[in-house]
Scaffold this motif. Structure first.
Motif, short mmCIF file in Angstrom:
data_model
loop_
_atom_site.label_atom_id
_atom_site.label_comp_id
_atom_site.label_asym_id
_atom_site.label_seq_id
_atom_site.Cartn_x
_atom_site.Cartn_y
_atom_site.Cartn_z
N ASP A 224 -2.37 16.69 -2.35
CA ASP A 224 -3.35 16.53 -1.28
C ASP A 224 -3.90 15.11 -1.21
N ALA A 225 -4.07 14.46 -2.36
CA ALA A 225 -4.52 13.06 -2.35
C ALA A 225 -3.44 12.16 -1.75
N ALA A 226 -2.18 12.43 -2.11
CA ALA A 226 -1.08 11.63 -1.55
C ALA A 226 -0.96 11.84 -0.05
N LEU A 227 -1.14 13.06 0.40
CA LEU A 227 -1.07 13.34 1.83
C LEU A 227 -2.17 12.60 2.60
N THR A 228 -3.36 12.56 2.02
CA THR A 228 -4.47 11.83 2.64
C THR A 228 -4.17 10.34 2.72
N HIS A 229 -3.67 9.78 1.61
CA HIS A 229 -3.34 8.36 1.59
C HIS A 229 -2.20 8.03 2.56
N LEU A 230 -1.20 8.91 2.63
CA LEU A 230 -0.11 8.69 3.59
C LEU A 230 -0.61 8.73 5.03
N ALA A 231 -1.54 9.62 5.31
CA ALA A 231 -2.10 9.70 6.67
C ALA A 231 -2.87 8.43 7.01
N ARG A 232 -3.64 7.92 6.05
CA ARG A 232 -4.37 6.66 6.29
C ARG A 232 -3.40 5.51 6.49
N TRP A 233 -2.35 5.45 5.66
CA TRP A 233 -1.34 4.39 5.80
C TRP A 233 -0.67 4.48 7.17
N TYR A 234 -0.37 5.69 7.59
CA TYR A 234 0.26 5.90 8.90
C TYR A 234 -0.65 5.38 10.01
N ASP A 235 -1.94 5.63 9.93
CA ASP A 235 -2.89 5.13 10.93
C ASP A 235 -2.93 3.60 10.94
N GLU A 236 -2.90 2.99 9.75
CA GLU A 236 -2.89 1.52 9.68
C GLU A 236 -1.63 0.95 10.33
N VAL A 237 -0.50 1.61 10.11
CA VAL A 237 0.76 1.15 10.71
C VAL A 237 0.68 1.26 12.23
N GLU A 238 0.13 2.36 12.71
CA GLU A 238 -0.02 2.53 14.16
C GLU A 238 -0.86 1.41 14.76
N LYS A 239 -1.94 1.03 14.06
CA LYS A 239 -2.82 -0.03 14.56
C LYS A 239 -2.17 -1.40 14.46
N SER A 240 -1.29 -1.60 13.47
CA SER A 240 -0.71 -2.93 13.25
C SER A 240 0.25 -3.33 14.37
N GLY A 241 1.00 -2.38 14.90
CA GLY A 241 1.93 -2.69 15.97
C GLY A 241 3.27 -3.25 15.52
N PHE A 242 3.55 -3.26 14.22
CA PHE A 242 4.85 -3.73 13.73
C PHE A 242 5.91 -2.68 14.02
N ARG B 118 0.83 -1.21 0.00
CA ARG B 118 0.00 0.00 0.00
C ARG B 118 0.86 1.26 0.00
N LEU B 119 1.98 1.22 0.68
CA LEU B 119 2.88 2.38 0.66
C LEU B 119 3.41 2.61 -0.75
N GLY B 120 3.79 1.55 -1.43
CA GLY B 120 4.26 1.68 -2.81
C GLY B 120 3.18 2.18 -3.75
N LEU B 121 1.94 1.76 -3.52
CA LEU B 121 0.84 2.19 -4.39
C LEU B 121 0.57 3.68 -4.27
N ILE B 122 0.86 4.25 -3.12
CA ILE B 122 0.67 5.70 -2.97
C ILE B 122 1.52 6.44 -3.99
N TYR B 123 2.75 6.00 -4.18
CA TYR B 123 3.65 6.65 -5.13
C TYR B 123 3.25 6.40 -6.58
N HIS B 124 2.68 5.24 -6.85
CA HIS B 124 2.34 4.90 -8.23
C HIS B 124 0.98 5.44 -8.66
N GLN B 125 0.03 5.55 -7.72
CA GLN B 125 -1.32 5.91 -8.11
C GLN B 125 -1.67 7.38 -7.90
N CYS B 126 -1.15 7.99 -6.85
CA CYS B 126 -1.53 9.37 -6.54
C CYS B 126 -0.83 10.34 -7.50
N ARG B 127 -1.59 11.29 -8.01
CA ARG B 127 -1.03 12.28 -8.93
C ARG B 127 -0.92 13.66 -8.29
N TYR B 128 -1.66 13.90 -7.21
CA TYR B 128 -1.70 15.23 -6.61
C TYR B 128 -1.27 15.16 -5.14
#
Length: 166
Positions: free
Chosen positions: A86-104, A74-84
């Motif tokens: 603000d969209a990338a920032l939103t996706h990065l924030a969601r990814w960050y939240d998922e990482v926080e929940k995962s506990g890795f 999913r982190l790699g997809l942010i770089y490949h799919q997001c073109r703008y």
């Protein structure tokens, strides 16, 4: 008295009572883990059929590996799919939240790095360019400097650099 030689049974590699369990693709647990390394580096769409079977078994047996694999993809997809930005920032924030929940812990380090440098990371989405060329050139300069065991005459060193790499 002479000792009589007692004939011994030939040993087998694995006695039948202690043979390791085998999965449906013929891999033992150790083989499954060692052979799955390379498929974890690739996108799911690039897997061969045997890698798909192996990944299915691996993810069934080790759900944490599945979770980590999809987080990294999913982190790699942010770089490949997001073109703008603000969209990338939103996706990065969601990814960050998922990482926080995962506990890795390993992903936590990456997430902290993203959090610390998100402005520089988001700048990638302006022109979709990185500083890889300048980093590569800096590595060449360092290698050139170590080849000659340091720099005594700075002007001559810069002259040589200009002649070789210009």
């Amino acid at each position: 008295m002479a000792a009589r030689a007692v004939p011994r049974r030939p040993r087998t590699a694995f006695p039948t009572a202690c043979s390791p369990p085998v999965f449906e693709n013929g891999d033992s647990r150790k083989q499954l883990l060692s052979r799955s390394i390379y498929l974890l580096y690739k996108k799911e769409s690039l897997w061969t059929e045997s890698q798909r079977v192996r990944a299915g078994i691996l993810f069934r047996e080790y759900p944490d590996i599945k979770k980590a694999y999809y987080l990294s993809m999913r982190l790699g997809l942010i770089y490949h799919q997001c073109r703008y930005k603000d969209a990338a920032l939103t996706h990065l924030a969601r990814w960050y939240d998922e990482v926080e929940k995962s506990g890795f812990l390993a992903f936590g380090r990456v997430a902290r790095s993203v959090q610390m440098h998100y402005r520089e990371i988001i700048n990638f989405f302006d022109r979709r360019s990185t500083n890889a060329a300048s980093e590569s050139f800096n590595a060449k300069i360092k290698e050139f400097r170590t080849q000659f065991r340091g720099v005594k005459d700075r002007a001559f060193f810069l002259f040589r650099l200009a002649k070789i790499y210009a």
